[in-house]
Design a protein around this motif. Structure first.
Motif, PDB file in Angstrom:
ATOM      1  N   TYR A  14      11.235   7.183   5.061  1.00 15.76           N
ATOM      2  CA  TYR A  14      11.425   5.756   4.835  1.00 15.76           C
ATOM      3  C   TYR A  14      10.076   5.068   4.944  1.00 15.76           C
ATOM      4  O   TYR A  14       9.247   5.429   5.780  1.00 15.76           O
ATOM      5  N   THR A  15       9.867   4.076   4.071  1.00 18.52           N
ATOM      6  CA  THR A  15       8.600   3.368   4.047  1.00 18.52           C
ATOM      7  C   THR A  15       8.824   1.874   3.861  1.00 18.52           C
ATOM      8  O   THR A  15       9.887   1.440   3.414  1.00 18.52           O
ATOM      9  N   CYS A  16       7.818   1.101   4.191  1.00 21.35           N
ATOM     10  CA  CYS A  16       7.890  -0.353   4.042  1.00 21.35           C
ATOM     11  C   CYS A  16       7.463  -0.723   2.629  1.00 21.35           C
ATOM     12  O   CYS A  16       6.441  -0.228   2.141  1.00 21.35           O
ATOM     13  N   PRO A  17       8.199  -1.593   1.941  1.00 26.86           N
ATOM     14  CA  PRO A  17       7.809  -2.019   0.592  1.00 26.86           C
ATOM     15  C   PRO A  17       6.446  -2.726   0.571  1.00 26.86           C
ATOM     16  O   PRO A  17       5.733  -2.643  -0.415  1.00 26.86           O
ATOM     17  N   MET A  18       6.097  -3.387   1.656  1.00 25.81           N
ATOM     18  CA  MET A  18       4.832  -4.116   1.717  1.00 25.81           C
ATOM     19  C   MET A  18       3.693  -3.286   2.310  1.00 25.81           C
ATOM     20  O   MET A  18       2.525  -3.600   2.105  1.00 25.81           O
ATOM     21  N   HIS A  19       4.019  -2.270   3.069  1.00 26.06           N
ATOM     22  CA  HIS A  19       3.013  -1.434   3.729  1.00 26.06           C
ATOM     23  C   HIS A  19       3.339   0.041   3.477  1.00 26.06           C
ATOM     24  O   HIS A  19       3.935   0.702   4.332  1.00 26.06           O
TER      25      HIS A  19
ATOM     26  N   GLU B 183      12.821  -4.302   6.580  1.00 24.20           N
ATOM     27  CA  GLU B 183      13.603  -3.080   6.613  1.00 24.20           C
ATOM     28  C   GLU B 183      12.883  -1.995   5.818  1.00 24.20           C
ATOM     29  O   GLU B 183      12.384  -2.251   4.719  1.00 24.20           O
ATOM     30  N   LEU B 184      12.842  -0.795   6.345  1.00 20.34           N
ATOM     31  CA  LEU B 184      12.261   0.328   5.620  1.00 20.34           C
ATOM     32  C   LEU B 184      13.235   0.804   4.559  1.00 20.34           C
ATOM     33  O   LEU B 184      14.450   0.752   4.756  1.00 20.34           O
ATOM     34  N   VAL B 185      12.706   1.277   3.438  1.00 17.30           N
ATOM     35  CA  VAL B 185      13.531   1.782   2.343  1.00 17.30           C
ATOM     36  C   VAL B 185      13.243   3.272   2.168  1.00 17.30           C
ATOM     37  O   VAL B 185      12.173   3.756   2.502  1.00 17.30           O
ATOM     38  N   GLU B 186      14.232   3.984   1.619  1.00 14.34           N
ATOM     39  CA  GLU B 186      14.069   5.414   1.412  1.00 14.34           C
ATOM     40  C   GLU B 186      12.986   5.684   0.384  1.00 14.34           C
ATOM     41  O   GLU B 186      12.934   5.067  -0.677  1.00 14.34           O
ATOM     42  N   LYS B 187      12.084   6.595   0.710  1.00 12.24           N
ATOM     43  CA  LYS B 187      10.972   6.958  -0.169  1.00 12.24           C
ATOM     44  C   LYS B 187      11.451   8.019  -1.131  1.00 12.24           C
ATOM     45  O   LYS B 187      12.082   8.978  -0.745  1.00 12.24           O
ATOM     46  N   HIS B 188      11.133   7.860  -2.427  1.00 10.88           N
ATOM     47  CA  HIS B 188      11.572   8.824  -3.449  1.00 10.88           C
ATOM     48  C   HIS B 188      10.431   9.665  -3.896  1.00 10.88           C
ATOM     49  O   HIS B 188       9.350   9.338  -3.989  1.00 10.88           O
TER      50      HIS B 188
ATOM     51  N   GLY C 143      14.713   1.891   9.725  1.00 11.35           N
ATOM     52  CA  GLY C 143      14.368   0.961  10.800  1.00 11.35           C
ATOM     53  C   GLY C 143      13.591  -0.202  10.225  1.00 11.35           C
ATOM     54  O   GLY C 143      13.725  -0.550   9.058  1.00 11.35           O
ATOM     55  N   LYS C 144      12.766  -0.805  11.069  1.00 15.25           N
ATOM     56  CA  LYS C 144      11.954  -1.951  10.651  1.00 15.25           C
ATOM     57  C   LYS C 144      10.483  -1.574  10.680  1.00 15.25           C
ATOM     58  O   LYS C 144      10.045  -0.767  11.496  1.00 15.25           O
ATOM     59  N   CYS C 145       9.720  -2.209   9.795  1.00 13.16           N
ATOM     60  CA  CYS C 145       8.279  -1.980   9.725  1.00 13.16           C
ATOM     61  C   CYS C 145       7.620  -2.539  10.983  1.00 13.16           C
ATOM     62  O   CYS C 145       7.864  -3.695  11.347  1.00 13.16           O
ATOM     63  N   PRO C 146       6.790  -1.753  11.655  1.00 15.40           N
ATOM     64  CA  PRO C 146       6.122  -2.254  12.847  1.00 15.40           C
ATOM     65  C   PRO C 146       5.076  -3.325  12.542  1.00 15.40           C
ATOM     66  O   PRO C 146       4.694  -4.082  13.430  1.00 15.40           O
TER      67      PRO C 146
END
Length: 68
Positions: A41-46, A63-68, A55-58
């Protein structure tokens, strides 16, 4: 006449060799069994923020989104 036979043999060999090389490039890569792949999972902005669970981006709290 012997030259024509050699030319045919070389042409046939070249054709077969190119066909084998071409077919070997068409196979799909081996994939891991679906149960052993871990999701990321990754942050769309980071995009540098990567975690193995949602979870949430620190950095920004998104919200983190699933990385493809």
């Amino acid at each position: 006449m012997k030259t024509t036979g050699k030319l045919v043999a070389i042409s046939a060999f070249t054709f077969i060799l190119l066909a084998v090389i071409g077919m070997s490039g068409c196979s799909q890569p081996a994939q891991e069994p679906s149960g052993s792949q871990s999701k990321q999972y990754t942050c769309p902005m980071h995009p540098d923020v990567v975690q193995d669970k949602p979870g949430k981006c620190p950095k920004c709290g998104m919200e983190l989104v699933e990385k493809h």
